[in-house]
Design an enzyme around this catalytic site. Structure first.
Site, PDB file in Angstrom:
ATOM      1  N   HIS A  44       0.842  -1.192   0.000  1.00 60.01           N
ATOM      2  CA  HIS A  44       0.000   0.000   0.000  1.00 60.01           C
ATOM      3  C   HIS A  44       0.880   1.246   0.000  1.00 60.01           C
ATOM      4  O   HIS A  44       2.069   1.183   0.297  1.00 60.01           O
ATOM      5  CB  HIS A  44      -0.838   0.078   1.283  1.00 60.01           C
ATOM      6  N   GLU A 126       2.410  -0.791   4.415  1.00 56.99           N
ATOM      7  CA  GLU A 126       2.194   0.568   3.920  1.00 56.99           C
ATOM      8  C   GLU A 126       3.540   1.247   3.703  1.00 56.99           C
ATOM      9  O   GLU A 126       4.415   1.201   4.569  1.00 56.99           O
ATOM     10  CB  GLU A 126       1.396   1.388   4.948  1.00 56.99           C
ATOM     11  N   HIS A 162      -2.443  -2.993  -3.476  1.00 63.78           N
ATOM     12  CA  HIS A 162      -3.819  -2.844  -3.017  1.00 63.78           C
ATOM     13  C   HIS A 162      -4.766  -2.619  -4.197  1.00 63.78           C
ATOM     14  O   HIS A 162      -5.881  -3.149  -4.243  1.00 63.78           O
ATOM     15  CB  HIS A 162      -3.900  -1.667  -2.033  1.00 63.78           C
ATOM     16  N   ASP A 172      -3.675   2.685  -4.666  1.00 66.09           N
ATOM     17  CA  ASP A 172      -2.325   2.543  -4.126  1.00 66.09           C
ATOM     18  C   ASP A 172      -1.751   1.138  -4.369  1.00 66.09           C
ATOM     19  O   ASP A 172      -2.521   0.197  -4.512  1.00 66.09           O
ATOM     20  CB  ASP A 172      -2.320   2.874  -2.616  1.00 66.09           C
TER      21      ASP A 172
END
Ligand SMILES: [Zn+2]
Length: 200
Positions: A44, A126, A162, A172
């Site tokens: 992400h 992330e 993602h 993303d």
């Protein structure tokens, strides 16, 4: 005795917590449903406020501590109960919010390789980033090291974005994420790694 590799100062995993990462436990997680083992890693990108780097917003979001008065965007997202297992800062610093054996709440409505609810069987990572600025070399290096540790520990079949498990809903890690650069840094040629991994 098999000893898990230590990569870039990371590892091993102890009770689902990775040595070498800064641990910041999030309440936004629960047990993986029975019968689910980790087979997918989802990449992400996030920045809070949007397109700004370096602040505490992501950590606050994942620990339900975001102040809705601090930024107009925060008012909309502060009620969300979300998390990811890992967060990689622009300078490569690594934070962990959820133990890898638990289910983090990062993917939402999603599908991979015919399987719904990707949170059940994935690890979410992330990167601090956005759709308009290149990611930093230190982030690719750290992400590759993290992926090697995770792939040594779990039967990971693919690494994907993602946007590939929630198309039309999520963008993303976005157009600035360089999958080829990650593949070269990762050096695991048998691992499916990229936007189309398992989505067809
Ligand atoms: Zn995402």
């Amino acid at each position: 005795m098999f000893r898990e590799p230590v990569e870039d100062g990371l590892g091993p995993l102890a009770g689902g917590w990775l040595e070498g990462a800064q641990h910041c436990p999030s309440p936004n997680c629960d047990a993986r449903p029975a019968g689910n083992e980790v087979k997918l890693i989802v990449v992400h990108a996030i920045s809070l406020p949007p397109d700004e780097f370096g602040g505490p917003g992501v950590e606050q979001l994942f620990t339900n501590a975001l102040d809705p008065a601090e930024h107009p965007y925060y008012a909309a997202i502060s009620p969300l109960r979300v998390s990811a297992h890992f967060f990689i800062r622009r300078d490569g610093r690594l934070m962990q919010f959820v133990p890898t054996d638990a289910r983090a709440w990062h993917a939402g409505v999603s599908s991979w390789n015919g399987c719904e609810r990707c949170n059940d069987f994935s690890i979410g990572i992330e990167l601090e980033g956005c759709d308009t600025q290149p990611f930093e070399p230190a982030q690719y290096t750290r992400l590759a090291a993290l992926l090697r540790v995770l792939c040594a520990h779990y039967p990971v079949e693919a690494v994907t974005g993602h946007s590939d498990i929630a198309p039309g809903r999520k963008t993303d890690p976005g157009p600035c994420f360089d999958w080829q650069r990650l593949r070269l840094a990762l050096d695991l040629p048998k691992l499916a790694c990229g936007p189309a991994s398992g989505t067809v």
